[in-house]
Scaffold this motif. Structure first.
Motif, PDB file in Angstrom:
ATOM      1  N   UNK A  67       0.512  -1.119   6.636  1.00 38.04           N
ATOM      2  CA  UNK A  67       1.046  -0.501   7.851  1.00 38.04           C
ATOM      3  C   UNK A  67      -0.120  -0.019   8.702  1.00 38.04           C
ATOM      4  N   UNK A  68      -0.332  -0.674   9.831  1.00 45.06           N
ATOM      5  CA  UNK A  68      -1.501  -0.371  10.661  1.00 45.06           C
ATOM      6  C   UNK A  68      -1.415   0.972  11.371  1.00 45.06           C
ATOM      7  N   UNK A  69      -0.315   1.694  11.226  1.00 43.03           N
ATOM      8  CA  UNK A  69      -0.241   3.035  11.805  1.00 43.03           C
ATOM      9  C   UNK A  69      -1.012   4.053  10.955  1.00 43.03           C
ATOM     10  N   UNK A  70      -1.448   3.630   9.759  1.00 37.57           N
ATOM     11  CA  UNK A  70      -2.255   4.489   8.883  1.00 37.57           C
ATOM     12  C   UNK A  70      -3.730   4.118   9.026  1.00 37.57           C
ATOM     13  N   UNK A  71      -4.594   5.100   8.951  1.00 35.17           N
ATOM     14  CA  UNK A  71      -6.024   4.799   9.030  1.00 35.17           C
ATOM     15  C   UNK A  71      -6.551   4.151   7.751  1.00 35.17           C
ATOM     16  N   UNK A  72      -5.723   4.075   6.732  1.00 37.77           N
ATOM     17  CA  UNK A  72      -6.086   3.402   5.481  1.00 37.77           C
ATOM     18  C   UNK A  72      -5.449   2.008   5.410  1.00 37.77           C
ATOM     19  N   UNK A  73      -5.197   1.420   6.565  1.00 36.62           N
ATOM     20  CA  UNK A  73      -4.557   0.114   6.667  1.00 36.62           C
ATOM     21  C   UNK A  73      -5.241  -0.915   5.762  1.00 36.62           C
ATOM     22  N   UNK A 119       0.874  -1.175   0.000  1.00 35.34           N
ATOM     23  CA  UNK A 119       0.000   0.000   0.000  1.00 35.34           C
ATOM     24  C   UNK A 119       0.907   1.219   0.000  1.00 35.34           C
ATOM     25  N   UNK A 120       0.483   2.262  -0.655  1.00 36.95           N
ATOM     26  CA  UNK A 120       1.222   3.516  -0.505  1.00 36.95           C
ATOM     27  C   UNK A 120       0.648   4.231   0.717  1.00 36.95           C
ATOM     28  N   UNK A 121       1.193   5.370   1.066  1.00 41.14           N
ATOM     29  CA  UNK A 121       0.822   6.062   2.292  1.00 41.14           C
ATOM     30  C   UNK A 121      -0.659   6.265   2.518  1.00 41.14           C
ATOM     31  N   UNK A 122      -1.408   6.562   1.486  1.00 42.60           N
ATOM     32  CA  UNK A 122      -2.836   6.825   1.647  1.00 42.60           C
ATOM     33  C   UNK A 122      -3.679   5.592   1.318  1.00 42.60           C
ATOM     34  N   UNK A 123      -3.079   4.408   1.338  1.00 44.42           N
ATOM     35  CA  UNK A 123      -3.818   3.186   1.051  1.00 44.42           C
ATOM     36  C   UNK A 123      -4.028   2.932  -0.418  1.00 44.42           C
ATOM     37  N   UNK A 179       3.443  -3.941   8.720  1.00 46.82           N
ATOM     38  CA  UNK A 179       4.799  -3.445   8.974  1.00 46.82           C
ATOM     39  C   UNK A 179       5.023  -3.122  10.443  1.00 46.82           C
ATOM     40  N   UNK A 180       3.956  -2.861  11.185  1.00 48.44           N
ATOM     41  CA  UNK A 180       4.082  -2.504  12.606  1.00 48.44           C
ATOM     42  C   UNK A 180       4.054  -3.705  13.540  1.00 48.44           C
TER      43      UNK A 180
END
Length: 148
Positions: free
Chosen positions: A94-100, A58-62, A127-128
């Motif tokens: 990456x579960x640190x993003x809300x778009x996990x 996933x990229x940063x914004x899902x 990743x986390x």
């Protein structure tokens, strides 16, 4: 044994590494495997019996990586005839993003909407989590391959 095409979507190479681990394990189990890092629309239907394994990050914004996004756009705009096509999903997120896991859900849903049949549950590598991606992939492939 099965013929499997792994469609890779990777930005920095992690998904490509996971795809290579999956391919190696599948070959050890006797399957014929090809890696495809720049899939085109025609690759989805090149062999009616071929199983697709989507392996992407996933990229940063899902969002999907640039090298697999054309497949998603083709599926959602052109509606290829992939009903009955069998596939699996490995998603690095990456579960640190809300778009996990959003990109994984997008591709999975797009395939299912056209009647493709997912084999087993997706592997979601967080990743986390601190888990070893190679171990997770190898264990998942062992289980997934039993469903083929």
């Amino acid at each position: 044994m099965a013929s499997i095409q792994i469609l890779v979507g990777s930005v920095y190479g992690a998904a490509e590494q996971v795809a290579e681990i999956a391919a190696e394990k599948l070959r050890e189990l006797g399957h014929q495997v090809t890696l495809n890092t720049y899939a085109r629309a025609e690759d989805l239907v090149r062999d009616v019996d071929e199983i697709l394994l989507l392996c992407h990050s996933n990229t940063g914004a899902g969002e999907l990586p640039d090298n697999i996004e054309p497949i998603y756009l083709h599926i959602t705009r052109d509606y290829p005839r992939i009903a009955g096509k069998r596939y699996g999903v490995i998603n690095l997120a990456d579960s640190s993003y809300n778009t996990f896991n959003e990109a994984g859900r997008m591709l999975d849903t797009a395939f299912a909407d056209l009647g493709a049949v997912r084999i087993g549950e997706p592997l979601i590598i967080d990743a986390c989590s601190g888990d070893n991606p190679a171990t997770l992939t190898t264990d998942w492939v062992n289980d997934w391959a039993k469903l083929l």
